[in-house]
Scaffold this active site. Structure first.
Site, PDB file in Angstrom:
ATOM      1  N   ILE A  55      44.548  45.536  35.187  1.00 18.82           N
ATOM      2  CA  ILE A  55      45.451  44.373  35.174  1.00 18.82           C
ATOM      3  C   ILE A  55      45.182  43.615  33.874  1.00 18.82           C
ATOM      4  O   ILE A  55      44.037  43.555  33.410  1.00 18.82           O
ATOM      5  CB  ILE A  55      45.218  43.478  36.417  1.00 18.82           C
ATOM      6  CG1 ILE A  55      46.233  42.328  36.490  1.00 18.82           C
ATOM      7  CG2 ILE A  55      43.800  42.948  36.464  1.00 18.82           C
ATOM      8  CD1 ILE A  55      46.214  41.583  37.826  1.00 18.82           C
ATOM      9  N   GLU A  89      37.146  48.438  40.263  1.00 18.27           N
ATOM     10  CA  GLU A  89      35.891  48.290  39.532  1.00 18.27           C
ATOM     11  C   GLU A  89      36.088  47.269  38.437  1.00 18.27           C
ATOM     12  O   GLU A  89      37.152  47.225  37.810  1.00 18.27           O
ATOM     13  CB  GLU A  89      35.472  49.622  38.894  1.00 18.27           C
ATOM     14  CG  GLU A  89      34.830  50.559  39.883  1.00 18.27           C
ATOM     15  CD  GLU A  89      34.875  52.003  39.433  1.00 18.27           C
ATOM     16  OE1 GLU A  89      35.265  52.259  38.273  1.00 18.27           O
ATOM     17  OE2 GLU A  89      34.520  52.865  40.245  1.00 18.27           O
ATOM     18  N   ASN A  94      32.581  40.460  33.168  1.00 15.40           N
ATOM     19  CA  ASN A  94      33.976  40.012  33.062  1.00 15.40           C
ATOM     20  C   ASN A  94      34.216  38.924  34.122  1.00 15.40           C
ATOM     21  O   ASN A  94      34.806  39.156  35.183  1.00 15.40           O
ATOM     22  CB  ASN A  94      34.927  41.199  33.265  1.00 15.40           C
ATOM     23  CG  ASN A  94      36.366  40.846  32.919  1.00 15.40           C
ATOM     24  OD1 ASN A  94      36.718  39.670  32.819  1.00 15.40           O
ATOM     25  ND2 ASN A  94      37.191  41.847  32.744  1.00 15.40           N
ATOM     26  N   TYR A 101      39.413  38.371  41.410  1.00 19.56           N
ATOM     27  CA  TYR A 101      39.339  39.263  42.573  1.00 19.56           C
ATOM     28  C   TYR A 101      38.672  38.568  43.761  1.00 19.56           C
ATOM     29  O   TYR A 101      39.132  38.691  44.897  1.00 19.56           O
ATOM     30  CB  TYR A 101      38.588  40.542  42.202  1.00 19.56           C
ATOM     31  CG  TYR A 101      39.245  41.342  41.102  1.00 19.56           C
ATOM     32  CD1 TYR A 101      40.626  41.554  41.093  1.00 19.56           C
ATOM     33  CD2 TYR A 101      38.502  41.890  40.057  1.00 19.56           C
ATOM     34  CE1 TYR A 101      41.236  42.280  40.082  1.00 19.56           C
ATOM     35  CE2 TYR A 101      39.097  42.621  39.049  1.00 19.56           C
ATOM     36  CZ  TYR A 101      40.460  42.809  39.065  1.00 19.56           C
ATOM     37  OH  TYR A 101      41.068  43.537  38.064  1.00 19.56           O
TER      38      TYR A 101
HETATM   39  C1  LIG Z   1      41.415  38.673  34.191  1.00 14.18           C
HETATM   40  C2  LIG Z   1      42.821  38.234  33.811  1.00 14.18           C
HETATM   41  C3  LIG Z   1      43.806  39.374  34.199  1.00 14.18           C
HETATM   42  C4  LIG Z   1      43.178  36.974  34.612  1.00 14.18           C
HETATM   43  O1  LIG Z   1      44.534  36.663  34.346  1.00 14.18           O
HETATM   44  P1  LIG Z   1      45.133  35.184  34.563  1.00 14.18           P
HETATM   45  O2  LIG Z   1      46.623  35.324  34.613  1.00 14.18           O
HETATM   46  O3  LIG Z   1      44.565  34.259  33.575  1.00 14.18           O
HETATM   47  O4  LIG Z   1      44.573  34.805  36.007  1.00 14.18           O
HETATM   48  P2  LIG Z   1      45.218  33.704  36.976  1.00 14.18           P
HETATM   49  O5  LIG Z   1      45.768  32.574  36.162  1.00 14.18           O
HETATM   50  O6  LIG Z   1      46.134  34.367  37.944  1.00 14.18           O
HETATM   51  O7  LIG Z   1      43.905  33.141  37.705  1.00 14.18           O
HETATM   52  C5  LIG Z   1      43.647  33.420  39.077  1.00 14.18           C
HETATM   53  C6  LIG Z   1      42.204  33.061  39.354  1.00 14.18           C
HETATM   54  O8  LIG Z   1      41.334  33.892  38.588  1.00 14.18           O
HETATM   55  C7  LIG Z   1      40.175  33.147  38.169  1.00 14.18           C
HETATM   56  N1  LIG Z   1      40.146  33.043  36.708  1.00 14.18           N
HETATM   57  C8  LIG Z   1      41.112  33.439  35.839  1.00 14.18           C
HETATM   58  N2  LIG Z   1      40.704  33.203  34.558  1.00 14.18           N
HETATM   59  C9  LIG Z   1      39.465  32.654  34.650  1.00 14.18           C
HETATM   60  C10 LIG Z   1      38.520  32.222  33.673  1.00 14.18           C
HETATM   61  N3  LIG Z   1      38.787  32.295  32.361  1.00 14.18           N
HETATM   62  N4  LIG Z   1      37.320  31.751  34.108  1.00 14.18           N
HETATM   63  C11 LIG Z   1      37.037  31.692  35.429  1.00 14.18           C
HETATM   64  N5  LIG Z   1      37.903  32.083  36.403  1.00 14.18           N
HETATM   65  C12 LIG Z   1      39.100  32.563  36.012  1.00 14.18           C
HETATM   66  C13 LIG Z   1      40.321  31.783  38.823  1.00 14.18           C
HETATM   67  O9  LIG Z   1      39.703  31.866  40.092  1.00 14.18           O
HETATM   68  C14 LIG Z   1      41.811  31.651  38.954  1.00 14.18           C
HETATM   69  O10 LIG Z   1      42.193  30.768  39.946  1.00 14.18           O
HETATM   70  P3  LIG Z   1      42.310  29.182  39.590  1.00 14.18           P
HETATM   71  O11 LIG Z   1      43.113  29.076  38.319  1.00 14.18           O
HETATM   72  O12 LIG Z   1      42.999  28.621  40.775  1.00 14.18           O
HETATM   73  O13 LIG Z   1      40.906  28.715  39.399  1.00 14.18           O
HETATM   74  C15 LIG Z   1      42.949  37.908  32.300  1.00 14.18           C
HETATM   75  O14 LIG Z   1      41.894  37.053  31.943  1.00 14.18           O
HETATM   76  C16 LIG Z   1      42.931  39.109  31.383  1.00 14.18           C
HETATM   77  O15 LIG Z   1      43.977  39.714  31.109  1.00 14.18           O
HETATM   78  N6  LIG Z   1      41.733  39.500  30.871  1.00 14.18           N
HETATM   79  C17 LIG Z   1      41.611  40.651  29.953  1.00 14.18           C
HETATM   80  C18 LIG Z   1      41.849  41.957  30.677  1.00 14.18           C
HETATM   81  C19 LIG Z   1      40.872  42.139  31.820  1.00 14.18           C
HETATM   82  O16 LIG Z   1      39.674  41.903  31.693  1.00 14.18           O
HETATM   83  N7  LIG Z   1      41.403  42.648  32.966  1.00 14.18           N
HETATM   84  C20 LIG Z   1      40.614  42.909  34.163  1.00 14.18           C
HETATM   85  C21 LIG Z   1      40.041  44.285  34.113  1.00 14.18           C
HETATM   86  S1  LIG Z   1      39.106  44.648  35.582  1.00 14.18           S
END
Ligand SMILES: CC(C)(COP(=O)(O)OP(=O)(O)OC[C@H]1O[C@@H](n2cnc3c(N)ncnc32)[C@H](O)[C@@H]1OP(=O)(O)O)[C@@H](O)C(=O)NCCC(=O)NCCS
Length: 128
Positions: A55, A89, A94, A101
């Site tokens: 994702i 996984e 991260n 998750y």
């Molecule tokens: C991980 C990732 C997909 C999250 O995407 P996102 O759209 O920012 O996530 P969301 O806005 O839907 O956040 C949902 C929840 O995730 C957690 N979260 C997301 N980003 C966070 C951060 N930087 N620090 C801590 N918690 C975080 C929080 O619990 C958040 O809920 P909240 O905003 O109510 O606190 C994004 O950071 C990303 O693309 N990272 C690089 C790729 C990656 O590592 N993918 C996962 C591989 S396993």
């Protein structure tokens, strides 16, 4: 669509980018992909289990709930099959992904030591 996924994946995972061909191969192997200009999610259903393969969200769209929304869409699709558990996984370091998750009901069930270039992989499961 595939070129857009390649571009987005490179932005989200600069050190292990997947090509358009990789995404095409994933589709051919039975994976489902939802992608937009700003994010993507890939999953696979095998028998009564599913796996979130990856994702990603474009950095300037992060922290807006996009990943959580894509996860919900994928889970709703997965629930249409006779799936009992979803696995994934995630790298131990991260934190954004692990929090995403955990907040969405995934529990740690194991560790694969040094799985990602010396970083442990956390194995997580969600029971439907
Ligand atoms: C991980 C990732 C997909 C999250 O995407 P996102 O759209 O920012 O996530 P969301 O806005 O839907 O956040 C949902 C929840 O995730 C957690 N979260 C997301 N980003 C966070 C951060 N930087 N620090 C801590 N918690 C975080 C929080 O619990 C958040 O809920 P909240 O905003 O109510 O606190 C994004 O950071 C990303 O693309 N990272 C690089 C790729 C990656 O590592 N993918 C996962 C591989 S396993």
């Amino acid at each position: 669509m595939l070129a857009k996924l390649e571009e987005l994946h490179k932005i989200c995972f600069p050190h292990k980018s997947w090509s358009a061909v990789d995404f095409s191969d994933l589709k051919k192997s039975g994976c489902e992909i939802i992608g937009s200009d700003n994010g993507f999610i890939v999953w696979r259903v095998v028998m009564d289990e599913a796996e979130i393969i990856t994702i990603g969200v474009r950095p300037d769209f992060r922290k807006t709930g996009m990943a959580a929304a894509m996860l919900t869409i994928a889970e709703n699709e997965i629930k249409k099959s006779n799936v009992k558990k979803i696995f994934l996984e995630v790298a131990e370091n991260n934190i954004p992904a692990r929090k995403l998750y955990e907040k969405n009901g995934y529990k740690q069930i194991g560790i694969r030591p040094k799985y990602y270039d010396g970083i442990d992989a956390i194995l997580m499961e969600k029971r439907l």
